[in-house]
Design a protein around this motif. Structure first.
Motif, PDB file in Angstrom:
ATOM      1  N   ALA A   2      29.398  29.875  44.141  1.00  0.00           N
ATOM      2  CA  ALA A   2      30.568  29.481  43.198  1.00  0.00           C
ATOM      3  C   ALA A   2      30.567  28.007  42.969  1.00  0.00           C
ATOM      4  N   ARG A   3      30.927  28.011  41.635  1.00  0.00           N
ATOM      5  CA  ARG A   3      31.025  26.593  41.031  1.00  0.00           C
ATOM      6  C   ARG A   3      32.323  26.002  41.350  1.00  0.00           C
ATOM      7  N   ILE A   4      32.401  25.017  41.823  1.00  0.00           N
ATOM      8  CA  ILE A   4      33.699  24.160  42.224  1.00  0.00           C
ATOM      9  C   ILE A   4      34.235  23.156  40.961  1.00  0.00           C
ATOM     10  N   GLU A   5      35.314  23.553  40.411  1.00  0.00           N
ATOM     11  CA  GLU A   5      35.635  22.734  39.210  1.00  0.00           C
ATOM     12  C   GLU A   5      36.871  21.753  39.610  1.00  0.00           C
ATOM     13  N   ALA A   6      36.889  20.588  39.338  1.00  0.00           N
ATOM     14  CA  ALA A   6      37.865  19.698  39.815  1.00  0.00           C
ATOM     15  C   ALA A   6      38.483  19.051  38.345  1.00  0.00           C
ATOM     16  N   ARG A   7      39.995  18.945  38.705  1.00  0.00           N
ATOM     17  CA  ARG A   7      40.627  18.627  37.759  1.00  0.00           C
ATOM     18  C   ARG A   7      40.636  17.243  37.368  1.00  0.00           C
ATOM     19  N   ILE A   8      40.454  16.655  35.885  1.00  0.00           N
ATOM     20  CA  ILE A   8      40.198  15.409  35.630  1.00  0.00           C
ATOM     21  C   ILE A   8      41.063  14.392  36.430  1.00  0.00           C
ATOM     22  N   GLU A   9      42.420  14.818  36.651  1.00  0.00           N
ATOM     23  CA  GLU A   9      43.174  13.916  37.501  1.00  0.00           C
ATOM     24  C   GLU A   9      42.799  13.799  38.785  1.00  0.00           C
ATOM     25  N   ASP A  10      42.403  14.784  39.350  1.00  0.00           N
ATOM     26  CA  ASP A  10      42.027  14.738  40.860  1.00  0.00           C
ATOM     27  C   ASP A  10      40.573  13.751  40.843  1.00  0.00           C
ATOM     28  N   ARG A  11      39.929  13.931  39.995  1.00  0.00           N
ATOM     29  CA  ARG A  11      38.722  12.880  39.932  1.00  0.00           C
ATOM     30  C   ARG A  11      38.927  11.633  39.718  1.00  0.00           C
ATOM     31  N   LEU A  12      39.966  11.405  38.623  1.00  0.00           N
ATOM     32  CA  LEU A  12      40.229   9.886  38.462  1.00  0.00           C
ATOM     33  C   LEU A  12      41.092   9.430  39.740  1.00  0.00           C
ATOM     34  N   ALA A  13      42.053  10.166  40.538  1.00  0.00           N
ATOM     35  CA  ALA A  13      42.388   9.636  41.566  1.00  0.00           C
ATOM     36  C   ALA A  13      41.532   9.039  42.790  1.00  0.00           C
ATOM     37  N   GLN A  14      40.241   9.421  42.634  1.00  0.00           N
ATOM     38  CA  GLN A  14      39.514   8.843  43.469  1.00  0.00           C
ATOM     39  C   GLN A  14      39.078   7.552  43.434  1.00  0.00           C
ATOM     40  N   ASN A  15      39.211   6.928  42.352  1.00  0.00           N
ATOM     41  CA  ASN A  15      38.895   5.572  42.187  1.00  0.00           C
ATOM     42  C   ASN A  15      39.640   5.069  42.592  1.00  0.00           C
ATOM     43  N   ARG A  16      39.428   3.457  42.900  1.00  0.00           N
ATOM     44  CA  ARG A  16      40.315   2.614  43.724  1.00  0.00           C
ATOM     45  C   ARG A  16      40.508   1.163  42.566  1.00  0.00           C
ATOM     46  N   GLU A  82      47.298  -8.672  24.475  1.00  0.00           N
ATOM     47  CA  GLU A  82      46.167  -9.792  25.088  1.00  0.00           C
ATOM     48  C   GLU A  82      45.440  -9.085  25.931  1.00  0.00           C
ATOM     49  N   TRP A  83      44.131  -8.983  25.960  1.00  0.00           N
ATOM     50  CA  TRP A  83      43.171  -8.374  26.657  1.00  0.00           C
ATOM     51  C   TRP A  83      42.047  -9.173  27.111  1.00  0.00           C
ATOM     52  N   LYS A  84      41.819  -9.151  28.423  1.00  0.00           N
ATOM     53  CA  LYS A  84      40.562  -9.746  28.892  1.00  0.00           C
ATOM     54  C   LYS A  84      40.112  -9.220  30.273  1.00  0.00           C
ATOM     55  N   TRP A  85      38.945  -9.258  30.543  1.00  0.00           N
ATOM     56  CA  TRP A  85      38.369  -8.517  31.609  1.00  0.00           C
ATOM     57  C   TRP A  85      39.083  -9.113  33.040  1.00  0.00           C
ATOM     58  N   PRO A  86      39.299  -8.195  33.935  1.00  0.00           N
ATOM     59  CA  PRO A  86      39.694  -8.741  35.389  1.00  0.00           C
ATOM     60  C   PRO A  86      38.644  -9.615  35.868  1.00  0.00           C
ATOM     61  N   ARG A  87      39.039 -10.785  36.613  1.00  0.00           N
ATOM     62  CA  ARG A  87      38.232 -11.379  37.304  1.00  0.00           C
ATOM     63  C   ARG A  87      37.233 -10.654  38.498  1.00  0.00           C
ATOM     64  N   GLY A  88      35.999 -11.234  38.476  1.00  0.00           N
ATOM     65  CA  GLY A  88      35.164 -10.648  39.139  1.00  0.00           C
ATOM     66  C   GLY A  88      35.763 -10.087  40.784  1.00  0.00           C
ATOM     67  N   GLY A  89      35.578  -8.840  41.242  1.00  0.00           N
ATOM     68  CA  GLY A  89      36.089  -8.450  42.433  1.00  0.00           C
ATOM     69  C   GLY A  89      37.436  -7.579  42.386  1.00  0.00           C
ATOM     70  N   TYR A  90      37.930  -7.958  41.292  1.00  0.00           N
ATOM     71  CA  TYR A  90      39.334  -7.177  40.748  1.00  0.00           C
ATOM     72  C   TYR A  90      39.247  -6.209  39.831  1.00  0.00           C
ATOM     73  N   GLY A  91      40.115  -5.389  39.659  1.00  0.00           N
ATOM     74  CA  GLY A  91      40.237  -4.185  38.692  1.00  0.00           C
ATOM     75  C   GLY A  91      39.689  -3.024  39.317  1.00  0.00           C
ATOM     76  N   VAL A  92      39.522  -1.917  38.475  1.00  0.00           N
ATOM     77  CA  VAL A  92      39.050  -0.585  39.070  1.00  0.00           C
ATOM     78  C   VAL A  92      37.554  -0.651  39.499  1.00  0.00           C
ATOM     79  N   LEU A  93      37.426   0.207  40.492  1.00  0.00           N
ATOM     80  CA  LEU A  93      36.342   0.326  41.296  1.00  0.00           C
ATOM     81  C   LEU A  93      36.064   2.217  41.128  1.00  0.00           C
ATOM     82  N   PHE A  94      35.142   2.249  40.353  1.00  0.00           N
ATOM     83  CA  PHE A  94      34.900   3.842  39.868  1.00  0.00           C
ATOM     84  C   PHE A  94      34.144   4.485  40.959  1.00  0.00           C
ATOM     85  N   LYS A  95      34.647   5.593  41.285  1.00  0.00           N
ATOM     86  CA  LYS A  95      33.837   6.561  42.296  1.00  0.00           C
ATOM     87  C   LYS A  95      33.166   7.581  41.385  1.00  0.00           C
ATOM     88  N   PHE A  96      31.954   7.349  41.686  1.00  0.00           N
ATOM     89  CA  PHE A  96      30.829   8.191  41.000  1.00  0.00           C
ATOM     90  C   PHE A  96      30.355   9.362  41.847  1.00  0.00           C
TER      91      PHE A  96
END
Ligand code: SF4
Length: 97
Positions: A2-16, A82-96
């Motif tokens: 069986a193929r397991i489908e994950a909702r996009i919201e559930d996958r995004l919730a794994q990011n930190r 006004e937009w700039k990149w977060p400083r190093g070590g901060y911001g999103v940490l993607f879970k791949f």
């Protein structure tokens, strides 16, 4: 098998997200009447960082921002964000995976 489908919201919730307290990397320029583009970010931001206030202005809470740049590109002509990149070590940490 069986193929397991994950909702996009559930996958995004794994990011930190590491908050850089007191140093938001996105700021909405003070305004009284938001442009239609700025107002559209309430729905266009995939992380839900933008919200309309009771006064009809638009504010951003960049905690959870995925750094996609949509708000930066859309408001380039109006200059409302006004937009700039977060400083190093901060911001999103993607879970791949
Ligand atoms: S960069 Fe993308 S995720 Fe971050 S606040 Fe802008 S639209 Fe939302």
């Amino acid at each position: 098998m069986a193929r397991i489908e994950a909702r996009i919201e559930d996958r995004l919730a794994q990011n930190r997200y590491v908050v850089d307290a007191g140093r938001p990397h996105i700021r909405v320029v003070p305004h009284t009447i938001p442009s239609p583009v700025l107002r559209a970010l309430v729905h266009a931001c995939p992380a839900g960082c933008y919200a309309e206030t009771d006064r009809g202005t638009v504010e951003v809470a960049p905690d959870g921002c995925m750094e996609c740049g949509t708000c930066r590109v859309l408001t380039q002509a109006t200059g409302e964000v006004e937009w700039k990149w977060p400083r190093g070590g901060y911001g999103v940490l993607f879970k791949f995976g």
